[in-house]
Design an enzyme around this catalytic site. Sequence first.
Site, PDB file in Angstrom:
ATOM      1  N   PHE A  47      12.711 -61.215  18.695  1.00 39.01           N
ATOM      2  CA  PHE A  47      12.928 -61.496  17.136  1.00 39.01           C
ATOM      3  C   PHE A  47      13.657 -63.061  16.932  1.00 39.01           C
ATOM      4  CE2 PHE A  47      13.080 -56.879  16.343  1.00 39.01           C
ATOM      5  CZ  PHE A  47      11.767 -56.656  15.908  1.00 39.01           C
TER       6      PHE A  47
ATOM      7  N   LYS B 238       2.023 -52.792  14.606  1.00 38.53           N
ATOM      8  CA  LYS B 238       1.361 -54.021  15.189  1.00 38.53           C
ATOM      9  C   LYS B 238       0.194 -53.759  15.716  1.00 38.53           C
ATOM     10  CE  LYS B 238       4.922 -55.628  17.599  1.00 38.53           C
ATOM     11  NZ  LYS B 238       5.440 -56.414  18.664  1.00 38.53           N
TER      12      LYS B 238
ATOM     13  N   THR C 287       3.050 -64.985  22.153  1.00 38.89           N
ATOM     14  CA  THR C 287       1.843 -65.901  22.455  1.00 38.89           C
ATOM     15  C   THR C 287       2.514 -67.194  23.000  1.00 38.89           C
ATOM     16  OG1 THR C 287       0.879 -64.979  20.657  1.00 38.89           O
ATOM     17  CG2 THR C 287      -0.102 -66.855  21.167  1.00 38.89           C
TER      18      THR C 287
ATOM     19  N   ALA D  75      15.193 -55.854  19.870  1.00 34.48           N
ATOM     20  CA  ALA D  75      16.318 -56.710  19.451  1.00 34.48           C
ATOM     21  C   ALA D  75      17.011 -56.328  18.209  1.00 34.48           C
ATOM     22  CB  ALA D  75      16.026 -58.182  19.569  1.00 34.48           C
TER      23      ALA D  75
ATOM     24  N   ARG E 221       8.978 -58.638  27.688  1.00 36.72           N
ATOM     25  CA  ARG E 221       9.317 -57.062  27.549  1.00 36.72           C
ATOM     26  C   ARG E 221       7.952 -56.077  27.538  1.00 36.72           C
ATOM     27  NH1 ARG E 221      12.327 -56.919  22.293  1.00 36.72           N
ATOM     28  NH2 ARG E 221      10.919 -58.928  21.824  1.00 36.72           N
TER      29      ARG E 221
ATOM     30  N   PHE F 264      -1.590 -73.459  13.015  1.00 32.05           N
ATOM     31  CA  PHE F 264      -2.571 -72.789  12.557  1.00 32.05           C
ATOM     32  C   PHE F 264      -3.539 -73.732  11.933  1.00 32.05           C
ATOM     33  CE2 PHE F 264       0.533 -69.501  13.157  1.00 32.05           C
ATOM     34  CZ  PHE F 264      -0.392 -68.124  12.685  1.00 32.05           C
TER      35      PHE F 264
ATOM     36  N   TRP G 186      -2.803 -70.813  21.187  1.00 28.28           N
ATOM     37  CA  TRP G 186      -3.630 -69.795  20.760  1.00 28.28           C
ATOM     38  C   TRP G 186      -4.896 -69.870  20.729  1.00 28.28           C
ATOM     39  CZ3 TRP G 186      -7.109 -68.217  17.041  1.00 28.28           C
ATOM     40  CH2 TRP G 186      -7.535 -67.143  17.105  1.00 28.28           C
TER      41      TRP G 186
ATOM     42  N   LYS H 196       5.937 -65.530  18.907  1.00 26.45           N
ATOM     43  CA  LYS H 196       6.781 -65.962  20.091  1.00 26.45           C
ATOM     44  C   LYS H 196       6.438 -65.352  21.239  1.00 26.45           C
ATOM     45  CE  LYS H 196      10.869 -64.023  19.372  1.00 26.45           C
ATOM     46  NZ  LYS H 196      10.308 -62.570  20.004  1.00 26.45           N
TER      47      LYS H 196
END
Length: 577
Positions: free
Chosen positions: A322, A126, A94, A294, A115, A402, A430, A92
């Site tokens: 999220f 992460k 990205t 969130a 954020r 992907f 990406w 999200k």
Amino acid sequence: MSLQYSEYNETTPTPERLPPGTPDIVIARSVQPQSILLLAQQRFGLPGDSLIPFGHYKAKLNMAHVDTSARAARGKLVMVTAITPTPAGEGKTTTSVGLNDGFNCLGVQSSVCLREPSLGPCFGMKGGAAGGGRAQVIPMEDINLHFNGDFHAITTAHNLLASILDNHMHWGNEVGLDPRHVYWRRVMDLTDRSLRYMVSGLGGTAHGTPRETGFDITVASEIMAILCLADGLPDLRQRLGNIIVGRRPDMSPVTARDLGVEGALTVLLKEALLPNLVQSLEHNPVFIHGGPFANIAHGCNSVTATRAALALNDVVVTEAGFGADLGAEKFIDIKCRQTGLRPDAAVLVCTVRALKMQGGVSRKDLATPDLHSLRAGAVNLERHIRNLRRFGLVPVVCINRFPTDSDEELALIQSISAEWGVRAVTATHWAMGGEGATELAQAVLDQMDEGTPEVQLLYEDDIPLAEKIETIATRIYDAASVDFTPAAKRQLEEYEQLGFGHLPVCIAKTQYSFSADPSLRGAPSGHVLPVREVRLSAGAGFVVAVCGDIMTMPGLPRRPAALDISLDENDQVTGLA
């Protein structure tokens, strides 16, 4: 003294020259950032003294130079949300960065509002939160580690209030706080389960008043929520004074204003209230400010950053944390309700991998094409589309592609989205940056060209708090009912008697399911939402319903990301994902 800033160096390796599998941090370092002062001047026409620089590539925006009134807001607001998170990843942040780069590729003046990352998940789950691949924000290490000090200011302000409170009780307790009803805990921007519950003030009368307390993570602090919802310093001070720290024996509330500390808290947060300006790999402006989670808070960047971006751009991309059941719902029912802001469009991010995992595929098998499992997992996408439509928004579905995705799988998601009357666009930001998101950006522009949506709040202010919780549970989570503990019922009744029944509610629950059970994937229905306690955030202006096993101080995983973070032989940070 005049400083000279280097422009992009053609000898610096660009992302497209780097081999596949290159870590995000290496990709981030392959691009030479522009001077943030020059970027603000070129893109926004802002003079040099409109920024407070933190080095060459980060700055805070002096809001005295920006008219953030409603009449000055020229930008259209695009909210980016996602399907329910899975370990497969949805991308999200990205996508938010890539979409912003895509708008700028199309010649649209755009910025993205994100954020700030918390050190808790950076060192825990992460390892980093500044985008990925060629859709990143730089300087990546600075953003992920300390940044411009906002979280430290919030942590310090929160703990100052706690220490003033304890000191007040030590020196006679003039306001009459009941030690059994002190609610204000302490915070730190790390995850440490050992500090969730503790007793403070041990060691005798010289060392304080013993009482049960504990720590939350900084992003769960009410002061974090206040900073992100405050509309300027006067509003910030007013909200800080409204914080309820505990009760007297007669159950009347004691506030930070009663302790006389709201002025000192405002001083600590004066600079932190200013939004931070950085840039993407493609040198497009990025506002990163505030960081409420969130699942345990309202999951949106600051109102200050959003208003500043809307005054300086034609389009503003903002991320809601999220899945749409948490981030988008709270963005609309809390942030929009309090500020009058409304999204002009919504983007719903999904991946083939994540939908297959929602359909029951194990992580190790996600690369294998599986239309049956994809179709089964797509009920999660459909639920989120339905929910966004309930708010009056027709989302554009972004399929974050992907390399293992088959054409048939992509076509199936597009077909399912079409059945719900929404566009679904494949994006490759990406791998390709803004160029890979221009089709998505154009689809969002086309959606906005169809007219301004009539965004609807989910519930009215004047209905009871319990009914607000039940409305979210039944209409957004598809729960059959809500199970309130006796303590939660008493708390709701008390808050309404105190005059806070008009506030919106903030559901604190797992992000991994529409239910309170993280193992229930897809689109579960008919479950019961368990509300074990309710917390009043009078300063932030909402009531938090804590559901199931959710913790406001998370713990570290078996192998924390911190074990992979270090410095190399050149003193550069390694291990940030």
